[in-house]
Design an enzyme around this catalytic site. Structure first.
Site, PDB file in Angstrom:
ATOM      1  N   HIS A 226       0.831  -1.256   0.090  1.00  0.00           N
ATOM      2  CA  HIS A 226       0.107  -0.143  -0.029  1.00  0.00           C
ATOM      3  C   HIS A 226       0.972   1.269  -0.045  1.00  0.00           C
ATOM      4  CE1 HIS A 226       0.829   0.923   4.194  1.00  0.00           C
ATOM      5  NE2 HIS A 226       0.612  -0.131   4.352  1.00  0.00           N
ATOM      6  N   ASP A 354      -3.228 -19.316  12.703  1.00  0.00           N
ATOM      7  CA  ASP A 354      -2.185 -19.856  13.318  1.00  0.00           C
ATOM      8  C   ASP A 354      -2.244 -19.503  14.738  1.00  0.00           C
ATOM      9  OD1 ASP A 354       0.790 -20.370  14.153  1.00  0.00           O
ATOM     10  OD2 ASP A 354       1.106 -21.022  12.006  1.00  0.00           O
ATOM     11  N   SER A 369       2.560  -5.322   7.094  1.00  0.00           N
ATOM     12  CA  SER A 369       2.074  -4.747   5.830  1.00  0.00           C
ATOM     13  C   SER A 369       3.417  -5.186   4.903  1.00  0.00           C
ATOM     14  CB  SER A 369       2.270  -3.349   5.854  1.00  0.00           C
ATOM     15  OG  SER A 369       1.497  -2.834   4.688  1.00  0.00           O
TER      16      SER A 369
END
Length: 425
Positions: A226, A354, A369
């Site tokens: 992003h 997980d 990210s």
């Protein structure tokens, strides 16, 4: 008469319902109208009778050994038309688009990012000696980037301070506002210390994110997934920068309403990892020094990049660092995928399953990210955002859009960036 019509309608309804569950009709539902594949793929296409390839400009290999479907593969990109016959009578056409397979090295490494804007960004105003802000009076806006002073280019806040100090009276600023450039005349009162614009400016931002993938032959890389924006103004930072190795020193677990965060620091004793050339809606891109890209764990061989149509709900794995510089795999589940025929962000929704990642981080946290998402042996996307209302879930962007970013133009971003100090000018 009315009773007879009601009986006929009821019988017709039963007949239509039974027909919908008939094997030939159910088989019809499996026939695709479009198939996207790469030169690495083998795709099974259902067959109903009269199967034939009616337009194949490239070599398409067909395996008819199975009675219910045909296995297709091709070593060359191109377009193919296939015809089936439903019930042995009705023609059914399927368009197959074959693209050249693309392979990359999956990342997962923690990286330190220092992004400098092309010019100082206005992040606020302050009063000068006459009690006002000359820049504000000249309709300079927060988020504007100052490119030059009296046609003299300025790259940093320090350069701007030095140039302004020697000016008197009216000053011509060239600014960039969004995609447009414009000239603004600012009338600055002269003081013993020189002129002042009456603005606070900033020229850099730093943070820790995750490397998504890189080309081992060219060094081209992608990270974050992003765009990096200025925290105060919310505007994208236009500029270039450097990427460094980073080490994760701890993790603050996320909670509902409170996104967690990786705590990391730059490894300045190491040489730069690479140069950041672009900051786009699909992440940051540039050139990586592959020889300096060391990491333990993770995948050690290049894998294919999935086409958007090949990503599906189901189990997947993300690669990221929770401690030190070790890249580890963690289980997730892709819950939803968007049918994106053109580039867009928020391509998929994933949930962390997980137990280790849930225990250590509560799910997705800032700093993840760019963490690559792998499914069915292919790179399918990168983690981009965490849901503030549910830190176990977040968004991802298709890796294909990141790979082809040059050709296209409630949540919290999962990367934390800190602005450099603002300077008064």
């Amino acid at each position: 008469m009315a009773g007879w019509l009601r009986a006929l309608k009821f019988a017709s309804l039963i007949a239509v319902t039974l027909a919908c569950f008939a094997p030939p009709v159910r088989h019809l539902e499996t026939l695709p109208t479009n198939i996207d594949m790469t030169t690495d793929d083998e795709v099974a296409v259902p067959r109903t009778g009269g199967f034939r390839i009616i337009n194949s400009p490239q070599q398409m290999h067909s395996d008819f050994s199975h009675p219910a479907f045909v296995d297709l593969s091709s070593q060359q990109p191109g377009d193919v038309e296939i015809q089936n016959r439903v019930f042995g009578l009705i023609p059914w056409h399927t368009h197959v688009h074959v693209q050249q397979a693309e392979r990359v090295m999956v990342g997962g490494q923690a990286v330190g990012i220092r992004l400098s804007s092309t010019g100082p960004i206005v992040v606020g105003f302050h009063r000068t000696s006459d009690g006002s802000s000359p820049a504000a009076n000249a309709h300079v806006e927060i988020g504007d980037m100052i490119l030059s002073v009296d046609k003299h280019p300025v790259r940093s806040a320090i350069e701007l301070q030095q140039v302004i100090r020697d000016k008197r009276g009216s000053i011509l600023l060239t600014i960039q506002r969004g995609e447009h450039k414009k000239d603004v005349v600012v009338h600055c009162p002269a003081t013993a210390a020189g002129s002042q614009l009456g603005v606070y400016v900033r020229d850099k931002t730093v943070g820790v994110g995750t490397l998504t993938f890189y080309n081992p032959e060219t060094g081209a890389f992608a990270a974050l997934g992003h765009m990096i924006s200025d925290v105060d103004t919310g505007r994208p930072i236009i500029g270039e920068g450097l990427m460094y190795p980073a080490v994760i020193t701890g993790v603050q677990a996320g909670k509902i309403g409170e996104p967690g965060e990786k705590k990391g620091m730059f490894v300045h004793s190491s040489r730069e990892l690479g140069h950041i050339a672009e900051n786009t809606p699909y992440g940051i891109f540039g050139k990586l020094d592959v020889s300096a890209c060391h990491a333990t764990g993770g995948l050690r061989e290049a894998i294919p990049v999935a086409l958007p149509t090949q990503v599906h709900p189901g189990p997947a794995v993300i690669y990221t660092v929770l401690h030190g510089q070790k890249v580890e795999p963690f289980q997730v589940r892709i819950e939803n995928t968007s049918r994106q025929r053109t580039p867009s962000t928020k391509s998929l929704i994933l949930r962390v399953t997980d137990p280790r990642l849930l225990s250590a981080a509560g799910g997705i946290v800032q700093g993840m990210s760019g963490s690559p998402i792998v499914q069915d042996g292919k790179l399918v996307g990168a983690v981009t955002h965490v849901f503030v209302s549910d830190p176990t879930r977040g968004y991802g962007v298709y890796a294909y859009w990141m790979l082809h970013h040059n050709a296209r133009d409630g949540e919290s971003a999962s990367a934390a960036f800190a602005n450099g100090p603002a300077k008064a000018v």
